[in-house]
Design a protein around this motif. Structure first.
Motif, short mmCIF file in Angstrom:
data_model
loop_
_atom_site.label_atom_id
_atom_site.label_comp_id
_atom_site.label_asym_id
_atom_site.label_seq_id
_atom_site.Cartn_x
_atom_site.Cartn_y
_atom_site.Cartn_z
N ARG A 18 0.82 -1.21 0.00
CA ARG A 18 0.00 0.00 0.00
C ARG A 18 0.85 1.25 0.00
O ARG A 18 0.44 2.27 -0.56
CB ARG A 18 -0.93 0.00 1.21
CG ARG A 18 -2.06 -0.99 1.06
CD ARG A 18 -3.00 -0.97 2.23
NE ARG A 18 -3.54 0.38 2.41
CZ ARG A 18 -4.14 0.76 3.53
NH1 ARG A 18 -4.27 -0.07 4.54
NH2 ARG A 18 -4.61 1.98 3.63
N ARG A 24 -4.87 6.50 -2.97
CA ARG A 24 -5.43 6.17 -1.66
C ARG A 24 -6.16 4.84 -1.75
O ARG A 24 -7.02 4.66 -2.60
CB ARG A 24 -6.40 7.26 -1.25
CG ARG A 24 -6.93 7.08 0.14
CD ARG A 24 -7.66 8.34 0.58
NE ARG A 24 -8.08 8.20 1.96
CZ ARG A 24 -9.27 7.77 2.33
NH1 ARG A 24 -10.16 7.45 1.42
NH2 ARG A 24 -9.58 7.66 3.60
N GLN A 25 -5.80 3.93 -0.87
CA GLN A 25 -6.50 2.65 -0.80
C GLN A 25 -7.26 2.62 0.52
O GLN A 25 -6.65 2.67 1.58
CB GLN A 25 -5.52 1.46 -0.84
CG GLN A 25 -4.70 1.36 -2.09
CD GLN A 25 -3.41 2.11 -2.01
OE1 GLN A 25 -2.88 2.31 -0.94
NE2 GLN A 25 -2.89 2.54 -3.14
N GLY A 26 -8.55 2.58 0.43
CA GLY A 26 -9.38 2.57 1.63
C GLY A 26 -9.53 1.17 2.19
O GLY A 26 -10.54 0.53 2.00
N GLY A 28 -8.88 -1.49 5.60
CA GLY A 28 -8.64 -1.60 7.02
C GLY A 28 -7.58 -2.66 7.31
O GLY A 28 -6.90 -3.16 6.42
N ARG A 84 -12.90 5.73 -7.10
CA ARG A 84 -14.10 5.99 -6.30
C ARG A 84 -14.26 7.48 -6.12
O ARG A 84 -13.34 8.16 -5.67
CB ARG A 84 -14.00 5.32 -4.94
CG ARG A 84 -14.03 3.82 -5.02
CD ARG A 84 -14.07 3.25 -3.64
NE ARG A 84 -14.22 1.82 -3.73
CZ ARG A 84 -14.40 1.05 -2.66
NH1 ARG A 84 -14.42 1.59 -1.48
NH2 ARG A 84 -14.54 -0.24 -2.80
N ARG A 86 -16.42 10.38 -4.28
CA ARG A 86 -17.31 10.58 -3.15
C ARG A 86 -18.20 11.79 -3.42
O ARG A 86 -17.71 12.88 -3.68
CB ARG A 86 -16.50 10.78 -1.88
CG ARG A 86 -17.31 10.73 -0.66
CD ARG A 86 -16.42 10.72 0.54
NE ARG A 86 -17.23 10.50 1.72
CZ ARG A 86 -16.73 10.36 2.91
NH1 ARG A 86 -15.43 10.43 3.08
NH2 ARG A 86 -17.50 10.18 3.93
#
Length: 88
Positions: A18, A24-26, A28, A84, A86
């Motif tokens: 990452r 940006r990698q969302g 967890g 993605r 938003r």
């Protein structure tokens, strides 16, 4: 390796992948760990397909193969899902 060692190794590999891939990698903790473990599996399969024999994670070739496998999976996942946006 034991299951705990695979989880820790996968998490470290996932974090490195990452950090290397731009954007940006969302993800967890769980997804980062799964990315690293899957990257280790992909890296091991590629290494054995190239005739290098099985590479374990604790060897330098196994570590690098795992990172490259995780980077490859992260890039493929980014291409499949697309960017993605938003909306507020």
């Amino acid at each position: 390796m034991g299951i705990i060692a695979w989880i820790v190794f996968g998490f470290v590999i996932g974090l490195i992948a990452r950090a290397v891939v731009p954007g940006r990698q969302g993800m967890g903790f769980v997804m980062t760990t799964l990315l690293g473990v899957a990257g280790a599996i992909v890296g091991g399969l590629v290494a054995s397909a190239l005739g290098g024999g099985p590479a374990t994670g604790l060897q330098t070739a196994g570590f690098l193969g795992s990172v490259l496998g995780a980077i490859l999976l992260l890039l493929v996942a980014g291409m499949v899902t697309g960017p993605r946006h938003r909306t507020v």
